[in-house]
Design a protein around this motif. Structure first.
Motif, PDB file in Angstrom:
ATOM      1  N   LEU A 203       3.234  10.007  -1.978  1.00 18.82           N
ATOM      2  CA  LEU A 203       4.431   9.156  -1.967  1.00 18.82           C
ATOM      3  C   LEU A 203       4.163   7.853  -1.221  1.00 18.82           C
ATOM      4  CD1 LEU A 203       7.268  11.771  -1.275  1.00 18.82           C
ATOM      5  CD2 LEU A 203       6.797  10.582  -3.423  1.00 18.82           C
ATOM      6  N   ASP A 204       3.461   7.934  -0.104  1.00 22.70           N
ATOM      7  CA  ASP A 204       3.112   6.730   0.643  1.00 22.70           C
ATOM      8  C   ASP A 204       2.206   5.809  -0.178  1.00 22.70           C
ATOM      9  OD1 ASP A 204       3.057   5.286   3.344  1.00 22.70           O
ATOM     10  OD2 ASP A 204       0.917   5.586   2.959  1.00 22.70           O
ATOM     11  N   TYR A 205       1.273   6.396  -0.925  1.00 23.48           N
ATOM     12  CA  TYR A 205       0.368   5.609  -1.776  1.00 23.48           C
ATOM     13  C   TYR A 205       1.142   4.883  -2.882  1.00 23.48           C
ATOM     14  CZ  TYR A 205      -3.056   4.796  -5.501  1.00 23.48           C
ATOM     15  OH  TYR A 205      -3.809   4.234  -6.513  1.00 23.48           O
ATOM     16  N   VAL A 206       2.044   5.601  -3.553  1.00 21.71           N
ATOM     17  CA  VAL A 206       2.831   4.986  -4.631  1.00 21.71           C
ATOM     18  C   VAL A 206       3.769   3.926  -4.078  1.00 21.71           C
ATOM     19  CG1 VAL A 206       4.557   5.431  -6.422  1.00 21.71           C
ATOM     20  CG2 VAL A 206       2.666   7.024  -6.102  1.00 21.71           C
ATOM     21  N   LEU A 207       4.415   4.228  -2.944  1.00 16.58           N
ATOM     22  CA  LEU A 207       5.366   3.279  -2.366  1.00 16.58           C
ATOM     23  C   LEU A 207       4.668   2.002  -1.909  1.00 16.58           C
ATOM     24  CD1 LEU A 207       8.391   3.073  -1.649  1.00 16.58           C
ATOM     25  CD2 LEU A 207       7.792   3.853   0.648  1.00 16.58           C
ATOM     26  N   THR A 208       3.458   2.135  -1.378  1.00 20.31           N
ATOM     27  CA  THR A 208       2.711   0.948  -0.952  1.00 20.31           C
ATOM     28  C   THR A 208       2.370   0.062  -2.142  1.00 20.31           C
ATOM     29  OG1 THR A 208       1.759   2.171   0.899  1.00 20.31           O
ATOM     30  CG2 THR A 208       0.643   0.145   0.242  1.00 20.31           C
ATOM     31  N   ARG A 209       1.993   0.659  -3.253  1.00 18.37           N
ATOM     32  CA  ARG A 209       1.622  -0.124  -4.437  1.00 18.37           C
ATOM     33  C   ARG A 209       2.830  -0.844  -5.035  1.00 18.37           C
ATOM     34  NH1 ARG A 209      -2.272   3.039  -8.485  1.00 18.37           N
ATOM     35  NH2 ARG A 209      -2.375   0.908  -9.289  1.00 18.37           N
ATOM     36  N   ILE A 210       3.970  -0.171  -5.122  1.00 21.35           N
ATOM     37  CA  ILE A 210       5.134  -0.841  -5.707  1.00 21.35           C
ATOM     38  C   ILE A 210       5.734  -1.847  -4.726  1.00 21.35           C
ATOM     39  CG2 ILE A 210       5.634   1.133  -7.186  1.00 21.35           C
ATOM     40  CD1 ILE A 210       7.909   1.886  -5.341  1.00 21.35           C
ATOM     41  N   THR A 211       5.529  -1.653  -3.408  1.00 25.01           N
ATOM     42  CA  THR A 211       6.006  -2.637  -2.443  1.00 25.01           C
ATOM     43  C   THR A 211       5.240  -3.940  -2.565  1.00 25.01           C
ATOM     44  OG1 THR A 211       6.633  -0.848  -0.930  1.00 25.01           O
ATOM     45  CG2 THR A 211       6.464  -3.051   0.002  1.00 25.01           C
ATOM     46  N   VAL A 212       3.971  -3.867  -2.964  1.00 24.94           N
ATOM     47  CA  VAL A 212       3.203  -5.094  -3.223  1.00 24.94           C
ATOM     48  C   VAL A 212       3.885  -5.916  -4.309  1.00 24.94           C
ATOM     49  CG1 VAL A 212       1.014  -5.997  -4.069  1.00 24.94           C
ATOM     50  CG2 VAL A 212       1.022  -4.096  -2.456  1.00 24.94           C
ATOM     51  N   ILE A 213       4.333  -5.245  -5.373  1.00 25.89           N
ATOM     52  CA  ILE A 213       5.038  -5.947  -6.461  1.00 25.89           C
ATOM     53  C   ILE A 213       6.375  -6.485  -5.960  1.00 25.89           C
ATOM     54  CG2 ILE A 213       5.975  -5.718  -8.786  1.00 25.89           C
ATOM     55  CD1 ILE A 213       3.995  -3.475  -9.269  1.00 25.89           C
ATOM     56  N   GLY A 214       7.104  -5.656  -5.193  1.00 21.60           N
ATOM     57  CA  GLY A 214       8.393  -6.102  -4.665  1.00 21.60           C
ATOM     58  C   GLY A 214       8.270  -7.279  -3.726  1.00 21.60           C
ATOM     59  N   ALA A 215       7.256  -7.272  -2.864  1.00 18.82           N
ATOM     60  CA  ALA A 215       7.048  -8.383  -1.936  1.00 18.82           C
ATOM     61  C   ALA A 215       6.696  -9.662  -2.680  1.00 18.82           C
ATOM     62  CB  ALA A 215       5.948  -8.026  -0.934  1.00 18.82           C
ATOM     63  N   ALA A 216       5.852  -9.534  -3.712  1.00 16.83           N
ATOM     64  CA  ALA A 216       5.511 -10.712  -4.519  1.00 16.83           C
ATOM     65  C   ALA A 216       6.739 -11.261  -5.237  1.00 16.83           C
ATOM     66  CB  ALA A 216       4.420 -10.354  -5.520  1.00 16.83           C
ATOM     67  N   TYR A 217       7.590 -10.365  -5.725  1.00 17.29           N
ATOM     68  CA  TYR A 217       8.809 -10.792  -6.437  1.00 17.29           C
ATOM     69  C   TYR A 217       9.760 -11.546  -5.502  1.00 17.29           C
ATOM     70  CZ  TYR A 217      13.735  -9.398  -6.819  1.00 17.29           C
ATOM     71  OH  TYR A 217      15.092  -9.347  -6.737  1.00 17.29           O
ATOM     72  N   ILE A 218      10.026 -11.002  -4.302  1.00 14.03           N
ATOM     73  CA  ILE A 218      10.928 -11.676  -3.368  1.00 14.03           C
ATOM     74  C   ILE A 218      10.338 -13.007  -2.913  1.00 14.03           C
ATOM     75  CG2 ILE A 218      12.086 -11.485  -1.143  1.00 14.03           C
ATOM     76  CD1 ILE A 218      12.243  -8.550  -1.481  1.00 14.03           C
ATOM     77  N   THR A 219       9.030 -13.043  -2.696  1.00 17.74           N
ATOM     78  CA  THR A 219       8.390 -14.285  -2.268  1.00 17.74           C
ATOM     79  C   THR A 219       8.546 -15.376  -3.313  1.00 17.74           C
ATOM     80  OG1 THR A 219       6.770 -12.998  -0.989  1.00 17.74           O
ATOM     81  CG2 THR A 219       6.231 -15.293  -1.468  1.00 17.74           C
TER      82      THR A 219
END
Length: 455
Positions: A377-393
């Motif tokens: 779960l931590d591995y999947v959440l870290t990968r999708i957070t990369v996409i989320g952080a790029a989107y908000i930025t």
């Protein structure tokens, strides 16, 4: 998918809406509460000269005051009773959430259920009162300092009596706003505090639109710029809607159970992980930290002496941290990315989620329950957070770049307003849809009972 879309369309039809009397009452109550909020934003703070406020705000623009002013619907610019809005409550809520995730005693309190949640809410209210009083004191002191340094008397009678009166008025206004938000949540359509923030932001949009078209009429803004800005806003709204609804669904398998016919059926469900788990917290935190030095020097109305090394450093820092400056946008983007990962780690606990799945007998196919599930779960959440952080930025930095190139202020804090408005709108539509579904199911149950009696 088609049948589901048709079902949703039927649930949102005008026929079903006209029959939902309770939902209509909730909507009218929400509208009335928001109207009261807008009236309060025009009630002036006692002891302040309103003729000086426009000059005061023009000198303090570009700092963290823009965030407070947008959240309060222009109340800070007019120095009304609700000048601080609900920002102290939001700050206190974030601090309590962080403390509940880091402090063992508060973590245990968080796991107590409804009673623990009520205690944490009470701590949040105490924190909101403290922060409102603290910010109100500095706000009153800043008004007095401004009048003393520039020769413009913003405060009619400066002194401790004015400061105490301003603090009492601001605390009362903020607490009344929180009460209105709670009433909207319980008696309205929900999301009371979020709707108040959205109403304040939306109230500023007509001014932006009027200035935009006025600039086009006078020739100061080209038609291409107007079309580009409108297209950019529409594109960003569509992009935000898509990304805010995007989730990574993890398949959860449950053990086989015997059905009524003696067959063994395996239950399945999905664990949705949002692409943007952190919400709008990262840009708010990042912009607040970046604009704090600029706000301190401008809000007090005092010129910083360049003779000392500290004074020269502050002046240089303020120059490089202006809106649209390369250093500002770089640090802004890095701050958003950092807080995306930090706040996601605070609000989502992989170990706790894995333990709950194990306790209920659920598991992810191919992954062992327990520690391996938490790691996955931590591995999947870290990968999708990369996409989320790029989107908000991207959403936050693009408006900042447009502001720097055109010289026109689009939205404060580089798109944070759009994120808030879209998020709250989507949540409100979901709430209305839930009420319509509940009303429809209630009618179906009544019809079923009536048929049973007739038989």
């Amino acid at each position: 998918m088609a049948s589901r879309a048709d079902n949703i369309a039927s649930n949102l039809s005008l026929a079903n809406f006209s029959k939902a009397t309770e939902l209509k009452n909730r909507i009218w109550f929400t509208i009335g509460a928001l109207i009261v909020f807008r009236f309060l934003s025009f009630v002036p703070l006692p002891g302040v000269n309103p003729l000086i406020l426009e000059t005061l705000y023009s000198k303090t623009q570009g700092g963290i005051l823009d965030i407070f002013n947008a959240f309060s619907g222009g109340s800070l610019q007019r120095m009304s009773l609700i000048a601080l809005g609900v920002m102290p409550y939001i700050t206190a809520s974030i601090v309590v959430q962080l403390a509940a995730s880091l402090h063992p005693a508060l973590t245990a309190l968080k796991k107590e259920g409804e009673s623990g949640r009520k205690k944490l809410n009470q701590y949040t209210r105490y924190g909101a009162v403290f922060l409102t009083a603290l910010q109100g004191w500095f706000l009153a002191s800043g008004l007095e300092a401004y009048g003393a340094s520039s020769g413009l008397q913003a405060v009619v009678n400066p002194g401790y009596l004015f400061r105490v009166g301003a603090v009492v008025s601001l605390v009362g206004g903020t607490m009344f706003l929180l009460w209105i938000g709670e009433q909207i949540t319980s008696r309205g359509i929900g999301n009371g505090t979020s709707l108040i923030i959205m109403a304040g932001i939306v109230a500023q949009m007509p001014t932006f639109i009027a200035n935009l078209f006025e600039g086009g009429a006078t020739g100061s803004v080209s038609m291409f710029t107007i079309v580009f800005m409108i297209g950019m806003v529409v594109g960003l709204v569509l992009f935000i809607c898509f990304m805010e609804r995007a989730t990574r669904r993890l398949l959860i398998q449950y053990p086989k159970r015997a059905s009524q016919r003696g067959m063994m059926n395996a239950d399945r469900s999905h664990l949705p992980l949002k692409i943007n788990t952190a919400g709008v917290i990262p840009p708010i935190f990042a912009s607040s930290l970046l604009l704090l030095p600029l706000t301190i020097t401008q809000f007090a109305g005092k010129s910083v002496s360049q003779d000392s090394a500290a004074g020269a450093a502050i002046v240089t820092l303020n120059q490089y941290l202006g809106h649209g400056k390369p250093l500002y946008m770089l640090l802004y983007a890095l701050g958003i990315i950092f807080f995306c990962f930090f706040y996601t780690a605070v609000v989502f606990n992989p170990e706790e989620t894995a333990e709950n799945l194990k306790r209920n007998g659920g598991f992810i196919p191919g992954i062992r329950p327990g520690k391996n599930t938490a790691t996955y779960l931590d591995y999947v959440l870290t990968r999708i957070t990369v996409i989320g952080a790029a989107y908000i930025t991207v959403v936050c930095v693009i408006p900042e770049y447009v502001i720097a190139q055109t010289g026109m202020r689009l939205f404060f804090a580089g798109g944070t307003s759009l994120l808030i408005v879209v998020n709250v709108t989507v949540d409100t539509i979901t709430q209305i849809q839930s009420h319509l579904l509940a009303h429809q199911y209630g009618d179906l149950i009544k019809k079923a009972k009536l048929k049973g009696r007739l038989r």
